[in-house]
Structures are given as C-alpha cells and as structure tokens.
Design a protein around this motif. Structure first.
Motif, mmCIF file in Angstrom:
data_model
loop_
_atom_site.group_PDB
_atom_site.id
_atom_site.type_symbol
_atom_site.label_atom_id
_atom_site.label_comp_id
_atom_site.label_asym_id
_atom_site.label_seq_id
_atom_site.Cartn_x
_atom_site.Cartn_y
_atom_site.Cartn_z
ATOM 1 N N TYR A 62 0.814 -1.220 0.000
ATOM 2 C CA TYR A 62 0.000 0.000 0.000
ATOM 3 C C TYR A 62 0.850 1.274 0.000
ATOM 4 O O TYR A 62 0.569 2.211 -0.764
ATOM 5 C CB TYR A 62 -0.921 0.012 1.222
ATOM 6 C CG TYR A 62 -1.857 1.203 1.256
ATOM 7 C CD1 TYR A 62 -3.048 1.175 0.547
ATOM 8 C CD2 TYR A 62 -1.541 2.352 1.982
ATOM 9 C CE1 TYR A 62 -3.902 2.268 0.555
ATOM 10 C CE2 TYR A 62 -2.385 3.445 2.004
ATOM 11 C CZ TYR A 62 -3.568 3.389 1.283
ATOM 12 O OH TYR A 62 -4.410 4.476 1.282
ATOM 13 N N TYR B 166 4.322 1.834 -0.503
ATOM 14 C CA TYR B 166 5.562 2.045 -1.248
ATOM 15 C C TYR B 166 5.397 1.735 -2.734
ATOM 16 O O TYR B 166 4.590 0.884 -3.126
ATOM 17 C CB TYR B 166 6.688 1.189 -0.650
ATOM 18 C CG TYR B 166 7.021 1.583 0.762
ATOM 19 C CD1 TYR B 166 7.886 2.640 1.032
ATOM 20 C CD2 TYR B 166 6.447 0.922 1.848
ATOM 21 C CE1 TYR B 166 8.165 3.023 2.336
ATOM 22 C CE2 TYR B 166 6.729 1.293 3.151
ATOM 23 C CZ TYR B 166 7.593 2.351 3.389
ATOM 24 O OH TYR B 166 7.867 2.734 4.681
ATOM 25 N N GLU B 167 6.182 2.432 -3.518
ATOM 26 C CA GLU B 167 6.139 2.284 -4.973
ATOM 27 C C GLU B 167 6.488 0.862 -5.383
ATOM 28 O O GLU B 167 7.396 0.244 -4.822
ATOM 29 C CB GLU B 167 7.128 3.267 -5.606
ATOM 30 C CG GLU B 167 7.031 3.370 -7.109
ATOM 31 C CD GLU B 167 5.769 4.073 -7.575
ATOM 32 O OE1 GLU B 167 5.326 3.805 -8.702
ATOM 33 O OE2 GLU B 167 5.223 4.883 -6.793
ATOM 34 N N TYR B 168 5.741 0.361 -6.367
ATOM 35 C CA TYR B 168 6.036 -0.969 -6.911
ATOM 36 C C TYR B 168 6.817 -0.772 -8.209
ATOM 37 O O TYR B 168 6.381 -0.036 -9.094
ATOM 38 C CB TYR B 168 4.746 -1.746 -7.167
ATOM 39 C CG TYR B 168 4.992 -3.181 -7.571
ATOM 40 C CD1 TYR B 168 5.355 -4.133 -6.633
ATOM 41 C CD2 TYR B 168 4.872 -3.572 -8.902
ATOM 42 C CE1 TYR B 168 5.593 -5.447 -7.000
ATOM 43 C CE2 TYR B 168 5.100 -4.883 -9.274
ATOM 44 C CZ TYR B 168 5.454 -5.817 -8.318
ATOM 45 O OH TYR B 168 5.693 -7.120 -8.695
ATOM 46 N N ILE B 169 7.957 -1.437 -8.356
ATOM 47 C CA ILE B 169 8.872 -1.127 -9.448
ATOM 48 C C ILE B 169 8.977 -2.229 -10.503
ATOM 49 O O ILE B 169 9.791 -2.121 -11.411
ATOM 50 C CB ILE B 169 10.284 -0.826 -8.908
ATOM 51 C CG1 ILE B 169 10.781 -1.976 -8.015
ATOM 52 C CG2 ILE B 169 10.288 0.490 -8.154
ATOM 53 C CD1 ILE B 169 12.210 -1.797 -7.534
ATOM 54 N N LYS C 210 1.698 -5.130 -9.361
ATOM 55 C CA LYS C 210 1.136 -3.842 -9.756
ATOM 56 C C LYS C 210 -0.381 -3.848 -9.638
ATOM 57 O O LYS C 210 -0.999 -2.883 -9.182
ATOM 58 C CB LYS C 210 1.560 -3.516 -11.186
ATOM 59 C CG LYS C 210 1.188 -2.119 -11.640
ATOM 60 C CD LYS C 210 1.760 -1.836 -13.014
ATOM 61 C CE LYS C 210 1.425 -0.411 -13.450
ATOM 62 N NZ LYS C 210 1.971 -0.100 -14.789
ATOM 63 N N LYS D 203 -1.410 -3.667 -5.965
ATOM 64 C CA LYS D 203 -1.279 -2.314 -5.427
ATOM 65 C C LYS D 203 -2.415 -1.408 -5.911
ATOM 66 O O LYS D 203 -2.943 -0.602 -5.145
ATOM 67 C CB LYS D 203 0.069 -1.708 -5.824
ATOM 68 C CG LYS D 203 0.306 -0.317 -5.244
ATOM 69 C CD LYS D 203 1.706 0.167 -5.504
ATOM 70 C CE LYS D 203 1.912 1.561 -4.912
ATOM 71 N NZ LYS D 203 1.700 1.591 -3.451
ATOM 72 N N GLU D 204 -2.794 -1.565 -7.166
ATOM 73 C CA GLU D 204 -3.849 -0.728 -7.731
ATOM 74 C C GLU D 204 -5.191 -0.947 -7.039
ATOM 75 O O GLU D 204 -5.977 -0.013 -6.879
ATOM 76 C CB GLU D 204 -3.992 -1.016 -9.229
ATOM 77 C CG GLU D 204 -2.849 -0.487 -10.071
ATOM 78 C CD GLU D 204 -2.969 -0.894 -11.530
ATOM 79 O OE1 GLU D 204 -3.864 -1.707 -11.847
ATOM 80 O OE2 GLU D 204 -2.161 -0.410 -12.352
ATOM 81 N N THR E 209 14.045 1.616 -1.211
ATOM 82 C CA THR E 209 13.532 2.758 -1.969
ATOM 83 C C THR E 209 14.675 3.668 -2.390
ATOM 84 O O THR E 209 14.693 4.183 -3.520
ATOM 85 C CB THR E 209 12.500 3.539 -1.137
ATOM 86 O OG1 THR E 209 11.388 2.681 -0.822
ATOM 87 C CG2 THR E 209 11.989 4.749 -1.904
ATOM 88 N N LYS F 25 14.438 2.712 -5.888
ATOM 89 C CA LYS F 25 13.283 3.586 -6.117
ATOM 90 C C LYS F 25 11.947 2.914 -5.806
ATOM 91 O O LYS F 25 10.892 3.421 -6.209
ATOM 92 C CB LYS F 25 13.254 4.115 -7.572
ATOM 93 C CG LYS F 25 14.549 4.740 -8.050
ATOM 94 C CD LYS F 25 14.960 5.905 -7.188
ATOM 95 C CE LYS F 25 16.242 6.555 -7.702
ATOM 96 N NZ LYS F 25 16.720 7.638 -6.795
ATOM 97 N N GLY F 26 11.971 1.785 -5.144
ATOM 98 C CA GLY F 26 10.727 1.126 -4.792
ATOM 99 C C GLY F 26 10.946 -0.324 -4.406
ATOM 100 O O GLY F 26 12.077 -0.770 -4.190
ATOM 101 N N ASN G 15 9.558 -4.655 -4.890
ATOM 102 C CA ASN G 15 8.921 -5.634 -5.770
ATOM 103 C C ASN G 15 8.587 -6.891 -4.974
ATOM 104 O O ASN G 15 8.765 -6.936 -3.754
ATOM 105 C CB ASN G 15 9.807 -5.951 -6.979
ATOM 106 C CG ASN G 15 11.120 -6.613 -6.597
ATOM 107 O OD1 ASN G 15 11.331 -6.997 -5.446
ATOM 108 N ND2 ASN G 15 12.023 -6.750 -7.553
#
Length: 243
Positions: A154, A156-159, A165, A168-169, A211, A215-216, A218
């Motif tokens: 929820y 953190y960015e998924y890379i 993905k 997360k959406e 991160t 940058k995220g 997985n």
C-alpha cells in the motif's frame, strides 16, 4: 463470493495447501486478497503451534523444534525464502543490474550463502522460542510479518511489472484499515501487540533502504521483508525472556 475468492487466492498464494482452486487475479478481488494476508499468516502460525502442542509429549524438545521449523518452510513453499535469496543477490551487483539479477530464476552464490546463514539463525531462534515456551506466539509472528507485506504494497512504490502492480492498484484504505484492525485484535488476545511496533519498524527501515537503492519495492523484496520481520520478532522475544 468476492470475499471467498479473495481469501482463497490469498491462501493459495501464501501456502502450499491445495484447498481452493482460485489462482487467477480476477479484477475486483485483489485488494481484498491482500487484506487477508495477515489472516493467512495467523492460520499458518496456528497450524505450527498446534502441531508443536500435539507432538510435545512424544518428541524431544530440540528435535521437535527442528521439525516445526522444517514444517514452517514447507507449508509456505519456501516462497518468501526465494524472495530473500533473490533480493540478496541483487544487493551484490550494481543498482542498474539489481532487478535483472533478482528476476533470474537461478540463485547466485551470495544469495545461497546468506540464505543458509539466515536459515541456521532462524532455526536456532525457533529452538530457543520453544525452550522459553513461546511457541504460542507463532501465529502473531507470522501474522505481523505478512501484515508488513500488506503495508508495503500500500505505502511504497512498486517497481516491477506483473501481479504486484495489480495488487497495489486495487488495495484501498478500507482493506488496509481492516487488516490492521483485525491483526491488532488477534495480537491483543495473545498479548503480543508490542510486536506490531517492532514489525513496522523493520518495514520502515527495509523499505527506506530499498527505496533509496531501487526507487521502490517488488515481490522479491516483499518476501525479504517477511523473512527478516519473522527473524527479528523471534529474536526480540528470545532476548526479552533471556534478560
């Protein structure tokens, strides 16, 4: 029906038991599925605790602890351990190559080495958890480690591409809030609420590190966080009861 499919999907993802036949990430159930991750952890931990309780009169303590640890690995299909080893492999290459190495189906030398060390340390932790008669907290340990996966998805960015993905959406605030609330409620029954704070701290530190580096997060890193959370919680309990 949506809730049942979501639970079945989560159960199939996080265990090896073929009780349900839902393997597809149908649109609309994925947020609910992630909401059930902590509950699946609680159920798996309860199975381990139950097996330990049932077999205690018949098997020597240390040998039983090894059996429970082995069962722990088996019932999860070593899924999170695979993520742990892949993540470690990604730490020993450049940032640019890390994701490529983590996607490789072959385990590298560093991933294998650190996984063996990690397993040895975790096994020792389970033995001492049994020694201090704290096996009843296994449901809470497995629950909070998987709650960390829910929180990670929820916040953190998924890379990577793929199902992560989609998860997360569809994971919304209501799913997250429900997961946190029922996890804390179950933990209060077992007097293990303080473990929540420590588990979140593990998540924050781990997620911050990855991160900054990648940058995220997985799927492999989710597995890494689950495994590290379990090890930290195990050793926190041991240290508290030893001191």
């Amino acid at each position: 029906m949506k809730i049942f499919k979501a639970f079945a999907l989560a159960f199939n993802m996080l265990s090896i038991f073929p009780f349900f036949k839902v393997h597809n990430f149908f649109k609309g159930i994925n947020g609910y599925s992630v909401m059930f991750y902590p509950l699946i952890g609680f159920l798996l931990g309860s199975l381990l605790w139950g097996a330990h309780t049932l077999l205690t009169p018949y098997i020597p303590p240390s040998h039983l602890a090894v059996f429970i640890f082995s069962l722990w690995v088996l019932i999860t299909g070593a899924l999170h351990l695979d993520g742990f080893s892949d993540t470690v492999d990604g730490l020993f290459v450049s940032k640019e190559k890390a994701l490529e190495v983590m996607k490789d189906s072959h385990v590298g030398g560093m991933g294998m080495t650190f996984t063996v060390i990690f397993l040895a340390f975790k096994l020792s932790s389970v033995i001492y958890l049994s020694f201090y008669q704290l096996m009843y907290l296994l449901p809470i340990i497995l629950m909070f480690s998987r709650l960390n996966a829910t929180l990670a998805i929820y916040f953190y960015e998924y890379i990577s591409s793929g199902v992560g993905k989609l998860l997360k959406e569809e994971l919304g605030k209501k799913h997250l809030l429900f997961a946190v609330l029922y996890s804390l409620a179950l933990a209060s029954v077992f007097h293990g609420v303080e473990l929540f704070i420590l588990s979140v701290l593990v998540l924050i530190i781990s997620a911050r590190f990855f991160t900054l580096r990648l940058k995220g997060l997985n799927g492999d890193i989710y597995g890494f966080i689950i495994e590290v959370t379990e090890l930290v919680l195990l050793n926190y309990l041991i240290i508290v009861h030893f001191s």
